[in-house]
Design a protein around this motif. Sequence first.
Motif, mmCIF file in Angstrom:
data_model
loop_
_atom_site.group_PDB
_atom_site.id
_atom_site.type_symbol
_atom_site.label_atom_id
_atom_site.label_comp_id
_atom_site.label_asym_id
_atom_site.label_seq_id
_atom_site.Cartn_x
_atom_site.Cartn_y
_atom_site.Cartn_z
ATOM 1 N N THR A 9 24.819 48.274 42.312
ATOM 2 C CA THR A 9 25.949 48.562 41.426
ATOM 3 C C THR A 9 26.480 47.287 40.792
ATOM 4 N N LEU A 10 26.605 46.237 41.613
ATOM 5 C CA LEU A 10 27.071 44.954 41.083
ATOM 6 C C LEU A 10 26.107 44.407 40.043
ATOM 7 N N ALA A 11 24.817 44.559 40.312
ATOM 8 C CA ALA A 11 23.819 44.086 39.355
ATOM 9 C C ALA A 11 23.905 44.865 38.059
ATOM 10 N N GLN B 15 45.763 56.512 45.466
ATOM 11 C CA GLN B 15 45.683 55.166 44.897
ATOM 12 C C GLN B 15 45.289 55.221 43.417
ATOM 13 N N ILE B 16 46.060 54.587 42.581
ATOM 14 C CA ILE B 16 45.765 54.504 41.149
ATOM 15 C C ILE B 16 45.251 53.095 40.847
ATOM 16 N N VAL B 17 44.090 53.013 40.245
ATOM 17 C CA VAL B 17 43.535 51.725 39.834
ATOM 18 C C VAL B 17 43.295 51.776 38.335
ATOM 19 N N TRP B 18 43.421 50.637 37.678
ATOM 20 C CA TRP B 18 43.263 50.596 36.235
ATOM 21 C C TRP B 18 42.464 49.375 35.815
ATOM 22 N N ALA B 19 41.867 49.494 34.653
ATOM 23 C CA ALA B 19 41.085 48.403 34.075
ATOM 24 C C ALA B 19 41.449 48.283 32.599
ATOM 25 N N LEU C 28 37.938 43.282 30.378
ATOM 26 C CA LEU C 28 38.901 42.183 30.367
ATOM 27 C C LEU C 28 39.594 42.046 31.713
ATOM 28 N N GLU C 29 40.043 43.172 32.282
ATOM 29 C CA GLU C 29 40.697 43.177 33.588
ATOM 30 C C GLU C 29 39.998 44.172 34.486
ATOM 31 N N SER C 30 39.631 43.738 35.684
ATOM 32 C CA SER C 30 38.890 44.576 36.619
ATOM 33 C C SER C 30 39.821 45.410 37.499
ATOM 34 N N THR C 31 39.316 46.544 37.971
ATOM 35 C CA THR C 31 40.047 47.352 38.949
ATOM 36 C C THR C 31 39.960 46.750 40.344
ATOM 37 N N GLY C 32 38.994 45.880 40.551
ATOM 38 C CA GLY C 32 38.732 45.350 41.886
ATOM 39 C C GLY C 32 37.631 46.104 42.599
ATOM 40 N N TYR C 33 37.128 47.170 41.967
ATOM 41 C CA TYR C 33 36.049 47.971 42.525
ATOM 42 C C TYR C 33 34.912 48.010 41.514
ATOM 43 N N ALA C 34 33.765 47.436 41.864
ATOM 44 C CA ALA C 34 32.659 47.366 40.915
ATOM 45 C C ALA C 34 32.213 48.746 40.416
#
Length: 292
Positions: free
Chosen positions: A18-20, A229-233, A251-257
Amino acid sequence: MRRSVAAMSNKCLLLLLTLAALLAALVATNGKGIAATEFCPAEVDLVSPVGERMGNLALTYVYELRALTARSVSAAIIADTDKGWFTWSVSGVELKPIARVQGDGLDDWSFLPTASSPLGVTFPQAVTLRRAWAFAASTTGDETMGWDKRRTVSCEVSPFESASVTLSTPGPVVTPSPLPSPKAPMAIALADSPPFSIEKCKTPFKQADPTEIIWPNRSRDFPDIGDQQIVWAVVLVALDSNGHLLDSWLLESTGYAPVDLALLRSARRADYSGAISYCRHVPGVQTIILNV
């Protein structure tokens, strides 16, 4: 025990894949380590009057030139004011990486990480400056985006949200300007003709908004995030004058790839309306805030 080890190995392998995939998605656009598109070698930013509130008459204005990467810029700049149109030029302006504290009001919504030192321009009479942009520019020292090879390029009007810079600025900018006074000699603005036929239309200014977004399936695509939990990018999309997608990057990551990849995919699959400035359909970069 063997099952647990195998499950952990599969999970690690999935995470690495996923990271790749995310990394590939972020650099696929130009293969040079930065997935991003520019429509002009420099953008005029943070224009504000010296010694006056934003929107008041002023003889002198301060501003920055900005871009995605470090470079030296020469540019011809045009300004729309209540006293007509004016132009001036700058030469050999160095744009360098900047580091400001997030939340200081200057960089909260800027995606252009390199900037010049404060620049100034003096008008022959006090004016209310509505909008300004670089209509032609050239660079030296740009090793990433390829502007050096193109020499001097003409730039389309920027995708402004409104006729006046004051309408898109949160609150009045009071004395002093948000930028320090320029150290370099100020340019002298000269009266000029409009850069194109100024038409009247029902919608003279409009940003390029998404008209339809296909959202990822929260439970299926990223089950590791809690239900509450709400995450945004923050995703940037480069669009042509008709709103067709040319490029997109994070531009801004959620912290979860996996979430980043899913939201980036949603931004790429969305439909967009084109931006309008001065009744003209124009290309540009639009900020899209996505959350799940």
